[in-house]
Design a protein around this motif. Structure first.
Motif, PDB file in Angstrom:
ATOM      1  N   THR B  37       0.721  -1.255  -0.063  1.00  0.00           N
ATOM      2  CA  THR B  37      -0.126  -0.136  -0.043  1.00  0.00           C
ATOM      3  C   THR B  37       0.696   1.051   0.016  1.00  0.00           C
ATOM      4  N   CYS B  38       1.919   1.199   0.679  1.00  0.00           N
ATOM      5  CA  CYS B  38       2.772   2.235   0.937  1.00  0.00           C
ATOM      6  C   CYS B  38       3.329   2.692  -0.400  1.00  0.00           C
ATOM      7  N   ARG B  39       3.866   1.714  -1.104  1.00  0.00           N
ATOM      8  CA  ARG B  39       4.421   1.708  -2.287  1.00  0.00           C
ATOM      9  C   ARG B  39       3.612   2.068  -3.446  1.00  0.00           C
ATOM     10  N   MET B  40       2.227   1.738  -3.246  1.00  0.00           N
ATOM     11  CA  MET B  40       1.287   2.040  -4.355  1.00  0.00           C
ATOM     12  C   MET B  40       0.953   3.477  -4.213  1.00  0.00           C
ATOM     13  N   GLU B  41       0.776   4.104  -2.805  1.00  0.00           N
ATOM     14  CA  GLU B  41       0.603   5.209  -2.765  1.00  0.00           C
ATOM     15  C   GLU B  41       1.433   6.376  -3.189  1.00  0.00           C
ATOM     16  N   ARG B  42       2.851   5.962  -2.906  1.00  0.00           N
ATOM     17  CA  ARG B  42       3.888   6.782  -3.472  1.00  0.00           C
ATOM     18  C   ARG B  42       3.743   6.814  -5.133  1.00  0.00           C
ATOM     19  N   GLU B  47       1.863  10.385 -10.254  1.00  0.00           N
ATOM     20  CA  GLU B  47       1.069  10.366 -11.530  1.00  0.00           C
ATOM     21  C   GLU B  47      -0.013  11.358 -11.435  1.00  0.00           C
ATOM     22  N   THR B  48       0.037  12.390 -12.428  1.00  0.00           N
ATOM     23  CA  THR B  48      -0.930  13.441 -12.165  1.00  0.00           C
ATOM     24  C   THR B  48      -1.906  13.503 -13.419  1.00  0.00           C
ATOM     25  N   ARG B  55      -7.085   5.026 -14.111  1.00  0.00           N
ATOM     26  CA  ARG B  55      -6.441   3.668 -14.233  1.00  0.00           C
ATOM     27  C   ARG B  55      -6.286   3.212 -12.982  1.00  0.00           C
ATOM     28  N   ASN B  56      -5.452   3.896 -12.061  1.00  0.00           N
ATOM     29  CA  ASN B  56      -5.143   3.369 -10.852  1.00  0.00           C
ATOM     30  C   ASN B  56      -6.591   3.131 -10.059  1.00  0.00           C
ATOM     31  N   LEU B  60      -7.778  -0.385  -8.482  1.00  0.00           N
ATOM     32  CA  LEU B  60      -8.219  -0.629  -6.837  1.00  0.00           C
ATOM     33  C   LEU B  60      -9.538  -1.044  -6.757  1.00  0.00           C
ATOM     34  N   ARG B  61     -10.457  -0.804  -7.705  1.00  0.00           N
ATOM     35  CA  ARG B  61     -11.781  -1.272  -7.620  1.00  0.00           C
ATOM     36  C   ARG B  61     -11.768  -2.941  -7.980  1.00  0.00           C
ATOM     37  N   GLY B  62     -10.846  -3.318  -8.817  1.00  0.00           N
ATOM     38  CA  GLY B  62     -10.623  -4.720  -9.260  1.00  0.00           C
ATOM     39  C   GLY B  62     -10.193  -5.350  -7.993  1.00  0.00           C
ATOM     40  N   MET B  63      -9.498  -4.779  -7.121  1.00  0.00           N
ATOM     41  CA  MET B  63      -9.079  -5.549  -5.942  1.00  0.00           C
ATOM     42  C   MET B  63     -10.042  -5.502  -4.820  1.00  0.00           C
ATOM     43  N   GLY B  64     -10.752  -4.551  -4.513  1.00  0.00           N
ATOM     44  CA  GLY B  64     -11.605  -4.607  -3.638  1.00  0.00           C
ATOM     45  C   GLY B  64     -12.953  -4.163  -3.509  1.00  0.00           C
TER      46      GLY B  64
END
Lengths: 302, 277
Positions: B37-42, B47-48, B55-56, B60-64
């Protein structure tokens, strides 16, 4: 103390036990004899409430073995025939565990029997024990339990001869303490050595009930070699209580229950070459029901 | 009570090493969820452009699931749907359930225990108590892994221990459900592998059905989700929303567990306990 009435256990079409009716008296050692599959273990499991009877009933000290199984097991200690213990425990931890399941009072006695009488190393893990050592450990607990009834299913099957003698002494000591012992086994001399009465079973049926004291005191076997076939008597005088068990030419094996003086007098009148007199052993009785020449047809009507 | 505790102590002694291994695995997995989670948030922060953000979020929706609120806690809990984590925790209830009766009959040790003055209800009750103690330890390992990892892997909005209670309740209810149907098979069987197989098969099949029924392009098989216990397992929803939906999910799972456990008490009370020979 223990009674069964037409006790039957059926698995599908197979009768594991059929119409067993018997009574075990308080303070006696009762032998259950029979080969594998004769119904001994089924009888024991029914008494302990492990299995439910198909019909009939069994009771221990007046309590129904199925409906009041808990009350029954408070008065009974049991040694299973197929012994499986917890390998991860030490011998002492195992005794402590079994003792705790009965309130914890018997641990010191169990440890003393295991350590001093049966020479079990209580600090070792059970997984390192031999089969005989495991049996000794479980026997220690069975003999230590403060109960009225001991049920021992083949208690000496894995033991060496000296340990067997010790166990038989413990059974005799239990009887002296007025404990009732049900002793199931295959080794006839052992059962003969300790049992007050024996039940011989065959294919789930009780075939014969024998009082061992009566047998030892009353019955003698007389082996007579007559002087030729024509000398072998066809009938025996009734008052002698003499009956042929086996005839082989001029040699006759006779069962005698009457007075020895009258027997000698009768033998003196016969044309006899040789005579040998001895007591009967359990094997000859057992062989009547399980001997090599015995077939199922002989007992079909029983 | 002395008899009950003697049984509990013995069973805990027997299962302590599997329990330690499972707790360590869950601690490590929980640590890993925070690390990822820490790595993903970074990465997301860098990405702006809108396309990347969308896409991100889709990832995340696909995961949860649909209730994803994109907070750190939701991302971490999305990993509680991962099969590795689910397998690591349901091994315990399924294993304990199969060992409770069928396992003891199979290895022949039940004779010694049940020949003592112990009711079958007390015996099975002690087995359930041990399973619950183990489950509590595993749940604590999950929480401990999460909290410990947060110290070394700072996330934007770390969930506190109390915020993990709702998803944990959902996870524990799922485990109890698995225990319920497995212990019933254990109560009527004489070999452990069949109870294990049944428990593992139902859980795995249920998981696969849940995954397949939630594939967006397979709308026509969505009804299958009603046949999966995982329909009532939504750790992210429990974390983000809690409330009535969580209560309903937990009730469903506990109801299945209760039916299985009560049925196993009845079946065990009236069954024959055969010898192992």
């Amino acid at each position: 103390m223990i009674s069964t009435e037409r006790l039957t256990k059926r698995y599908g079409a197979n009768h594991a036990l059929r119409d067993l009716t018997l009574e075990v008296r308080p303070g006696e050692v009762f032998g259950l004899l029979g080969p594998n599959g004769s119904g001994k273990t089924t009888t024991i499991r029914l008494l302990l409430g492990m299995i439910k009877p198909t019909s009939g009933k069994a009771s221990v000290a007046g309590r129904d073995c199925w409906k009041e199984s808990l009350a029954v097991r408070e008065r009974v200690s049991y040694l299973p025939g197929e012994l499986r213990l917890y390998g991860h425990m030490t011998g002492y931890a195992f005794l402590k565990f079994l003792s705790d399941l009965r309130g914890g009072a018997s641990i010191d006695r169990a440890a003393a029997i295991a350590d001093r009488v049966l020479k079990v190393e209580l600090t070792r893990k059970i997984r390192t024990f031999s089969t005989g050592m495991k049996q000794k450990l479980a026997l220690s607990q069975a003999f230590a339990d403060p109960v009225d009834i001991l049920i021992l299913d083949e208690p000496t099957s894995a033991l060496d001869p000296s340990a067997r003698d010790v166990v038989l002494d413990l059974v005799k000591a239990a009887r002296a303490d007025r404990q009732t012992v049900v002793f199931s086994g295959h080794v006839l001399p052992e059962v003969e050595a300790v049992a007050d009465r024996v039940a011989i079973m065959r294919k789930g049926r009780l075939m014969h009930l024998e009082d061992m004291h009566e047998r030892r005191s009353n019955l003698r076997l007389v082996l007579v070699r007559f002087a030729g076939l024509e000398a072998v008597p066809r009938d025996y005088p009734e008052h002698l209580e003499l009956a042929p068990r086996d005839l082989n030419g001029e040699v006759a094996l006779l069962e005698h229950r009457g007075s020895p003086v009258e027997l000698f007098a009768w033998l003196a009148d016969q044309r006899v070459v040789d005579v040998a007199i001895g007591t009967d052993d359990l094997k000859s009785l057992y062989d009547r029901f399980h001997g090599p020449n015995v077939t199922d047809d002989e007992f079909e009507d029983q | 009570m002395g008899v009950f505790f003697a049984l509990v102590r013995k069973q805990l002694g027997e299962t302590r090493w599997p329990l330690v291994v499972l707790a360590a695995s869950l601690f490590a997995m929980s640590w890993l969820t925070v690390f990822v989670t820490c790595r993903m948030e970074r990465r997301f922060k860098k990405e702006t452009d809108v396309a990347a953000v969308m896409r991100n979020r889709a990832f995340l929706r696909g995961m949860g699931g649909g209730s994803m609120d994109y907070s750190s806690g939701s991302i971490e809990l999305a990993f509680w749907n991962h099969p590795f984590l689910i397998i690591a925790i349901v091994i315990w209830p399924i294993g304990r359930a199969s060992a409770a009766i069928a396992g003891e009959i199979e290895r022949g040790t039940i004779d010694l225990v049940l020949s003592r003055p112990i009711s079958r209800t007390t015996y099975l009750g002690s087995q359930i108590a041990v399973m619950l103690i183990g489950l509590l330890i595993l749940a604590l390992a999950l929480v401990a892994g999460n909290l410990a990892s947060t110290i070394y892997n700072p996330v934007e909005k770390p969930p506190g221990a109390f915020q993990l209670i709702d998803p944990l309740a959902n996870l524990i209810a799922l485990c109890l459900c698995c225990y319920g149907f497995t212990v019933f098979v254990s109560a009527i069987d004489i070999v452990r592998w069949r109870a294990n197989l049944f428990g593992a098969f139902v859980t795995l099949a249920s998981y696969v059905i849940h995954v397949v029924a939630n594939i967006p392009s397979l709308e026509n098989v969505k009804f299958l989700d009603h046949f999966s216990i995982f329909k009532a397992y939504d750790p992210v929803g429990a974390f983000a929303e809690g409330g009535p939906k969580l209560a309903f999910n937990v009730e469903i799972l506990l109801a299945i567990a209760a039916v299985g456990i009560v049925a196993s008490f009845v079946a065990f009370r009236y069954r024959d306990v055969p010898s192992n020979s």
